[in-house]
Structures are given as C-alpha cells and as structure tokens.
Design a protein around this motif. Sequence first.
Motif, PDB file in Angstrom:
ATOM      1  N   THR A 363       1.093  -1.400  -0.072  1.00 33.25           N
ATOM      2  CA  THR A 363      -0.107  -0.257   0.021  1.00 33.25           C
ATOM      3  C   THR A 363       0.455   1.150  -0.181  1.00 33.25           C
ATOM      4  N   GLN A 364       2.265   1.324   0.454  1.00 36.42           N
ATOM      5  CA  GLN A 364       2.858   2.403   0.660  1.00 36.42           C
ATOM      6  C   GLN A 364       3.407   3.058  -0.862  1.00 36.42           C
ATOM      7  N   VAL A 365       3.561   2.157  -1.173  1.00 34.52           N
ATOM      8  CA  VAL A 365       4.053   2.482  -3.079  1.00 34.52           C
ATOM      9  C   VAL A 365       2.782   2.333  -4.106  1.00 34.52           C
ATOM     10  N   GLN A 366       1.258   2.923  -3.384  1.00 36.71           N
ATOM     11  CA  GLN A 366       0.616   2.814  -4.399  1.00 36.71           C
ATOM     12  C   GLN A 366       0.579   4.599  -4.832  1.00 36.71           C
ATOM     13  N   CYS A 367       0.414   5.262  -5.489  1.00 38.54           N
ATOM     14  CA  CYS A 367       0.944   6.451  -5.841  1.00 38.54           C
ATOM     15  C   CYS A 367      -1.469   6.860  -5.336  1.00 38.54           C
ATOM     16  N   ASP A 368      -0.649   8.439  -5.473  1.00 39.21           N
ATOM     17  CA  ASP A 368      -1.961   8.927  -5.326  1.00 39.21           C
ATOM     18  C   ASP A 368      -3.795   8.966  -6.129  1.00 39.21           C
ATOM     19  N   ASP A 369      -3.022   8.545  -7.113  1.00 46.22           N
ATOM     20  CA  ASP A 369      -4.179   8.485  -7.851  1.00 46.22           C
ATOM     21  C   ASP A 369      -4.317   6.987  -8.355  1.00 46.22           C
ATOM     22  N   GLY A 370      -3.570   6.324  -7.239  1.00 42.65           N
ATOM     23  CA  GLY A 370      -4.439   4.915  -7.138  1.00 42.65           C
ATOM     24  C   GLY A 370      -3.464   3.652  -7.858  1.00 42.65           C
ATOM     25  N   GLY A 371      -2.226   4.319  -8.469  1.00 43.42           N
ATOM     26  CA  GLY A 371      -2.365   3.645  -9.567  1.00 43.42           C
ATOM     27  C   GLY A 371      -0.697   3.265  -8.575  1.00 43.42           C
ATOM     28  N   VAL A 372       0.708   2.199  -8.877  1.00 43.36           N
ATOM     29  CA  VAL A 372       1.062   1.198  -7.796  1.00 43.36           C
ATOM     30  C   VAL A 372       2.787   1.245  -9.180  1.00 43.36           C
ATOM     31  N   THR A 373       3.838   1.755  -8.516  1.00 49.00           N
ATOM     32  CA  THR A 373       4.669   2.451  -8.604  1.00 49.00           C
ATOM     33  C   THR A 373       5.000   0.652  -9.135  1.00 49.00           C
ATOM     34  N   SER A 374       6.455   0.470  -9.622  1.00 53.76           N
ATOM     35  CA  SER A 374       7.393  -0.684 -10.250  1.00 53.76           C
ATOM     36  C   SER A 374       8.374  -0.606  -9.382  1.00 53.76           C
ATOM     37  N   ILE A 375       8.407   0.516  -8.166  1.00 53.79           N
ATOM     38  CA  ILE A 375       9.817   0.458  -7.377  1.00 53.79           C
ATOM     39  C   ILE A 375       9.816  -0.059  -6.324  1.00 53.79           C
ATOM     40  N   LEU A 376      10.342  -0.615  -5.324  1.00 56.75           N
ATOM     41  CA  LEU A 376       9.224  -0.193  -3.992  1.00 56.75           C
ATOM     42  C   LEU A 376      10.390   0.803  -3.285  1.00 56.75           C
ATOM     43  N   ILE A 377       9.720   2.967  -3.681  1.00 50.71           N
ATOM     44  CA  ILE A 377      10.162   3.519  -2.853  1.00 50.71           C
ATOM     45  C   ILE A 377      10.179   3.398  -1.821  1.00 50.71           C
ATOM     46  N   ARG A 378      10.775   4.757  -0.964  1.00 48.89           N
ATOM     47  CA  ARG A 378      10.561   4.994   0.872  1.00 48.89           C
ATOM     48  C   ARG A 378       9.188   5.859   0.276  1.00 48.89           C
ATOM     49  N   PRO A 379       8.594   6.431   1.292  1.00 53.46           N
ATOM     50  CA  PRO A 379       7.553   6.865   1.629  1.00 53.46           C
ATOM     51  C   PRO A 379       7.839   7.964   1.473  1.00 53.46           C
ATOM     52  N   GLY A 380       7.348   8.963   0.328  1.00 53.64           N
ATOM     53  CA  GLY A 380       7.863  10.493   0.252  1.00 53.64           C
ATOM     54  C   GLY A 380       8.462  10.447  -1.261  1.00 53.64           C
ATOM     55  N   GLU A 381       8.912   9.008  -1.795  1.00 48.60           N
ATOM     56  CA  GLU A 381      10.142   9.888  -2.512  1.00 48.60           C
ATOM     57  C   GLU A 381       8.741   9.147  -3.897  1.00 48.60           C
ATOM     58  N   TYR A 382       9.281   9.575  -5.521  1.00 54.30           N
ATOM     59  CA  TYR A 382       8.404   9.727  -6.799  1.00 54.30           C
ATOM     60  C   TYR A 382       8.066   8.726  -6.643  1.00 54.30           C
ATOM     61  N   CYS A 383       6.599   9.393  -7.144  1.00 49.14           N
ATOM     62  CA  CYS A 383       5.986   7.895  -7.284  1.00 49.14           C
ATOM     63  C   CYS A 383       5.316   8.010  -8.626  1.00 49.14           C
ATOM     64  N   ASP A 384       5.148   7.061  -9.617  1.00 48.49           N
ATOM     65  CA  ASP A 384       4.607   6.919 -10.809  1.00 48.49           C
ATOM     66  C   ASP A 384       4.040   5.448 -11.380  1.00 48.49           C
ATOM     67  N   GLY A 385       2.565   5.405 -10.881  1.00 44.60           N
ATOM     68  CA  GLY A 385       2.079   4.405 -11.241  1.00 44.60           C
ATOM     69  C   GLY A 385       2.534   3.685 -12.861  1.00 44.60           C
ATOM     70  N   ASP A 386       2.453   1.814 -12.642  1.00 42.25           N
ATOM     71  CA  ASP A 386       1.271   1.643 -14.320  1.00 42.25           C
ATOM     72  C   ASP A 386       0.708   0.203 -14.130  1.00 42.25           C
ATOM     73  N   PRO A 387       0.015   0.318 -15.636  1.00 44.38           N
ATOM     74  CA  PRO A 387      -1.435  -0.457 -14.978  1.00 44.38           C
ATOM     75  C   PRO A 387      -0.287  -2.366 -15.039  1.00 44.38           C
TER      76      PRO A 387
END
Length: 931
Positions: A363-387
């Motif tokens: 859930t922490q790698v879910q972006c504001d728009d609901g997409g999930v980014t592919s990399i295990l980012i840390r909270p606050g890092e750049y987030c850009d989901g992909d389908p």
Amino acid sequence: MGTGRRRGARRGATGLSALLSAVGLVVAACTTFVTAAPAAADPLDACTATKGAVVAVDFGPFGGTVRRGCDTTPTTGYELLHEAGFTTTGTQHDGPAFICRIGYGSEVQQPTEDKESCVLTPQATAYWSYWIASPGQDTWRYSPYGAMARTLRDGDVDAWVFGGTDIGGTTGGPAFTPDDVRTGGGTTPGPGTTPTVPAGRIDVPAAAAWVRSGLTDGERVVDEGAGTASLPLTTEAAYALAAADGASATLDRVTSFLAARTDAYAYPAGTDQAPDATAAARLALLADITEADPRDFGGHDLVGDLAAHVCASGPGSGHGPTPGCTAEGDFRNATYADGQALAVLALLRAGVKPPAAAVDRLTQVQCDDGGVTSILIRPGEYCDGDPATTGLVTLVLHRAGGQDAAVAKARTYLGTAQREDGSFPGWTGSTTGSVTATAYAAQALRALGDTERADAAVSWLAGEQLAGGGFGFEEGATDPALYPTAPAVLAGTGTDLARLTTAAPEPTDPPTTEPPVTGPPTTGPPTTGPTAPADGGPDLARGVAYLTAPAQLARGRYYPAVPGSDRADFGLTVDGAYALAATGLDDNALRGIVDFLDDGGKDGEGRTVRDWTGIDTPYVLGGQLGKAALLAQAVGRDPRNFGGADLIAALDAAVCAAPAKSPDRRCAAEGAYTYTESVFGQSLAVMAQSRAGEEAAVRKPLAYLESLQLDSGAWPSLIPSTGDTDVDSTAIAAMALDLAGGEEARAAVAEALDWIAGRQLPDGGFPGAAGNSVNSAALAVQGLSLDAPKYADRIAKARAFLASQQNADGGFNVAKGGQRGSDVRASTQAVGGSTGISFGALNRDLTGTTPPPTPGATPSAPVIVTPGGTEGGTGGIVDTGIADTGAGGGGALASTGVQAGLLAACGVALVAAGRAAVVLARRRTAAGGRP
C-alpha cells in the motif's frame, strides 16, 4: 509473474537517454536564443477534470503572481505552456527545449538577462523547475520528463517554479496544490466509460503450442544463442502451460527441471543466505499451482525462508543498513513491487499469514491516483504507477483482504487508464497499448468482478495475438516473446496467479459473455531474437553494425542530436568513437568519425567540434575538451593539434586557480575545470591530461577529484558535491585514479570498486537514473575490470545483463523494464563498456584504414512548432485565455498557433528537456552528454 520484465516502462521514454538529450543534445532553432511567439490560449473554463490540461507558472520571485492557462487538446508539457499563453526562451548552448526564461503574453520574460544570461545551463539553485500531477492527484511530483517528453492526458496539471531543488526534487516545489490550479478546484475523476469493443477471445491452444515449441528438450527455455537456460523464462512458461493445459507431462518436466535448480535460481548468494525473494516466490507459487509442496521444493522450505527474511528496518531507521532492504516490511532482495507482491501471495497460498508490514509495503507504493509504482520506493519518494504492476498488486491485496480502500483506489486507476480500445498503456504518457499491462489489468478487473472491462481488455489482446500463437510486448509488435505471452494466456483463460491451479478443476469465474473465437491476425511468422555470443555477453558485432548503420550515423561521420536533423551531437559522436575503438570491429567507420572531428568537419548547421568545446570563447567547457582530447589519444592522433586546436594547452588553461564568486559559475573550486559541473567531466579531463604527460598541470585537478570521494567509497554525480552517490561517476573516477597511479589512488580505487560491486542487482544490472540502467551496468563493467580477477563473477553477470537488453537490430534498451527499443546513447556505452577497457587504457591503431565515402547530405531539420500566449484574468492565480492579442510576425497556423514568420526563420528538431535532466545528468553535460 513477468511484470518485472516490463516494469517501469514509462522510463523508456523518460529515462536517462531522454533526460540527457534534453540537456546537452537539443537542437537550437536559431544561432542565438529561441523565443516562442504569442498565441491565443484556450479559455480556462474549457478545461475540466476530464478534458484538457492546465499549467500554472509562479512569477512570485519576480514580484508577480501565479498565472495559469489551459489547453483543451494537450500534447506535451512544452506545447501546453505555449498554448496556455506563455512564452519561453531556451539557452544558447542547450537550445530552446531547456527552458531558461518564461514570460506571459507580451510581458518581459523572467529572469531577465542581467540576472541570467541563458548562455549555458542555469545553476541548480536558480532555474525553472518542472512539476506535474496526474488526474485525481493533489500532490506535486518533480517531473522525470522534460517538457517536450511529457505526453499529457486529459486532467493533467503542470507547474513551473523558479528557484532551486535538491538532486531528487524533494525540495523547492510549488507553494500551491494541484487542486488550487484545477478549474473549479480539485475533482477526482472516476473510472472512465467502459470501452465498447468487438468481442474477441484469445486462442489459448495456439498460445500454449507456441510456448511448448520454445522449450528445449521439452523442459526449459533457452534464450536464442545462449548456452544455458533462463530460469525466469522457464517459470513463465510453466505458468502459461498450467493455465492452458492443466496438469500435463510437459508441465511436470518443466517443474522438475526448475526444482533441480532451486539453489541456483532462488539462492544465488548461497543456501545459507537470504533467498532472492522474487525467485523464491515464483517457485513457491509454481509448487502450489502444481500440487507440489512449497515447503519442500528443490530441497528447500521456500515458504519458511521467505517468512524468515522480512526486513525489520530500512536505511535511515537508526538500526544500521540491512542488505536487500529498502524499508521495514520488504522481503529481502525483492527490489521491485512485483517481487514483494509475489512473495506475499506465495505465503497466502501456502496458508501462512504474511507479516502486516509486508502487506503494508504494497500500500505504501500506491500513488495518490491509485496506481502502483514498480519500484519499492520509500515513503515520500517519487511515485508513478503503471497498469501492469497495479494489476498484480491489486490481485494480491484483494486476496490478502482488509485492504478495501487501496483496492478501490487501484480499481479507479485502472478504469481511468483503460483506453477506448480496451487496452492499457505500459506507462504514464504512453499512447500505445501494452500486452503485459493489459493482461495483468484484465486479471485484476476480472477478480474484482469488473467483467465488462476485463472482457474488453481480453478482446484487445486477441487482436494482438500473432500468427504463431505468441504475443509481442507492445501494440503492433511482430516478434513474439514469452514474458508478455504468459500473462496473456492467464488473462485468456480467465484466471490469475492468485487462483491458478492444476488440481481437479473447479471452474474459474468465466467471462460474462461468450464471444466467438477469433483467430489471431494474419501476420508473418515469428522472428527470432538477437544471437548472443558464446561467452554470454552482448553480441558486439551486431552492436557495432547498429552504431554504424546509416540510420544512426549521419553521413558516416556523426550522430545527429535528433534523428533526421542537421545538428550534430558531438558528445554522442565521441561516445560512438570510443565504442568502435574499444571493439576494433569497424576501424574504417571509426576513421570516418575521427577524420570528421579532426579535420574540422561541419554539421548541417556549420558547427564543428570547436563550437562544442567552447574553445577560444569565454565559455570553455573543460570536460568536453578532455573528452575530445582523450579520443585523439586513444586513436593515435595528436591532441595538441586536433580539430584545429591544441586541446591540451586549452585544458591546462582551463584548470581553476580558485572558486569563482557567485553568480559567476566558471569555477566550482580550485582544481576544477572551467564550466565543468560533473564528476564525469572532471574525470575525463584528468585522464586526458594524465595521458598527455601533464604531471604538474593535472596535480590540482586530480587532488580535487580525489577530495570528492565519499566515505562510502562512492563519488557524487555533481560538482560541487551534493552528497549523492552514483555508479557511473564512481566508475569513471576510479578509471581516472587508476591511470594516475600511486598508493593513495590505488586505495581509493579499491574502495570505489567494492562500493560498485555492492550496488549490483540480483539480475546483474546496476541502478542508474533510468532505473536498472544499461549505461550504469556498462560503466560498472569497465570499473570492475580494473580488478578483473576479484570481480570476475560480477563482471560476467553484468555482461549477461547487457546481453539481455540487446535488441534484434543490435542496439540496446535504455533500461530493463523500460520502453523497449534501441537507443544510440545507451548502445554506445553498452558496446564499449562491455569490453571492460578503461578509458585511460583505450588505444586503437588506425594505420592502414580508409574512411568510408561520405554519402549525400541528410534531409534538413523539421521546423519548430512554438505557439505563444495572451494575457488576461484577475486574482491571486491569474488565468489566461481571456483575450487574443493578435500578435503579429506572420500568419498563425491554425493547428498549432505558431507564427509562419517564425517557422520560416527557425527550422529545428527538438527533444525532451527539463531540469530533471540536469540534476540527474549534469555530470555528463560537461562531458558532452554521456548518458
């Protein structure tokens, strides 16, 4: 299953190559600055949450206000600025795509010339930074794209802020929110209209037959030309066969083959170490799917080992770093969100409750728009989901239960992302469908009960099935591949990894419709991929053929800044020459490049290598002088008379005696080179001086380079140091110090190589600005080859990684998981770097060679489309699009708003640009744009 192979595809278009070309390789429209002419803006109220895009520019630092504007038919961030009523000016060195000044309508652009000359790239503390937000998001993201590379969609919001940021873009953002900018305040769009597409079904038997035909000895998948099996691909094949055929003798053979190689696949660091979480999870899932025991598969308790290696903390926790951990809850060595999801799913299917922190990480790698980014980012890092990643993670969260809010957000994201034809794009901004993304999205939507959308996705997949039964990666692909085929088969059978089983069948939830079977399109037979050499590394002969092909090497002499343009990218051209010199596979082509540079050859705009280095001007670029001199030395030319200049004397004169006082940016420090703002450029210049025997002159630059090394052994990317660490810069600095020699230098090199080795990813790649980067892996090979016996295994893994990123045309992708397609810049580094030859030791004798004849001139560059702005609006955030000023300068083209007079004056090819390119790649701007 497979999302790791297509993860982060957005980066392919916006990754390192696209970012770097934005900084140093942009085509200037005129001989000085290029300023957009005004054009009428769309009325602001014409843009809504689901139509058009809005941009805001904050003129507060200049005593102004925040102005915003609208474009109802958005294309790129650059066009949005101009169609919304703003004007821009680029830099003289980088071209118009690097936005140095912004104005509104007929108002004076800021900053004014007395504050910023806009000759070179602005400094990191005072520039226009670019921020973006997707539909439904109310937080800004520092854009990883240049304004010309960012492809907009309806509902997007952009912002431009003057000031400074850190290297990660975590500071210096807008003081207002995206909702403040949106027309009428924030509106979160719901899922789009369900696509209405012709019914279609995947020919699953044909797909399964294609998978079986690719098995060697009926048990394993071997990449074309490789000598050993690909265990990840073999696992993909097993999943596809289980979905298509259920229990079968073929599936049993494949499963037994994988079980016998569990040690090599899931425990690459040794059976007494933490497993590779992704590989262990894949095998555990296969065991459960085939009714084997994941607690006793290949002699290992895969479930127990996964559960025993969940990270208790991550970097910055105060508990000390744990290898393979990004944050609390990570499975060790998972690295990517799909690996984390598969590990959680493996425990769930085995009846083990996953640690709450492990599920929370999804859930922490879910972006504001609901997409999930592919990399295990840390909270606050750049987030850009992909389908694709969103689909898989949604399946797992749905299976885990108790995550209704996250699942609902993901469902909304998928509904918004689905295109009218039923497909899903591979990454944010993509305008084409991705087979992998569509397959995973279809699986998730069906599991959530959204069968109409799932059916539409499957129908689109059916239309992409090739004649042989397999699927390619992207819309319109002609070459089948296993990674997209496997999830497509699962989608076609109406199942997914959370439910797939070969047990006595309980019918899976069927589609709500039973459309007739449509055969695959009548395309040509599948074509094979590239042939790798026997040693497992890249096929250098094919790589060289790609680099020397007329499509890449204009007139056989230089690489253009943009394909088809007349402007040479001299930095990239030198990179290509380095690669050819390292391999020795086409010395005649190398001779053609070297002669062009040495003889003062001019590109289509009349520029020579002297213009690129800035020699004999007030803006001498020391890193670029060093890069050109190093090439001359490598091929036996005289660097004291190369391109009509004494590069060594100019380089000696470019050594700074003291740091310059602000705002002068000429010298960063004593021992730095003039206008050299990267470790990469500093290192190349040090090597050039060292090879020229300039022991006295190089002493201070070498000392300064040594002083930049961090306690970890790594080097930063930028000068002055920002404290970041970078594989590419560390490798090139190690090469410079190795050439210099001496006890202290040898110790520094040893520390650097240990640090580089520790950055290697499980698949052999290395992290870079573009993700799992081809450029970084190639430079790591060069660096580690300084102590080849010690790092032989790591070098071999890195070369195998590079081979995996080589395409059928011989070129290389920018990064693993990014948009597939050969990139010249990445290919030059991959070809040269995979040889392991240091730039300090590179030598190629061109005696007896003959340069190829010069072909006819390339076509002239395409013209620029540069609309402008109008003024209007009131209030704190001022809106554009109220009135048309009717600015003259030639008739405006209706489709673009560009002035015809401007088109007649300035013809040019523009590429992606933005501050994101500079902060990530300034290290190579001074070195001529090396990726």
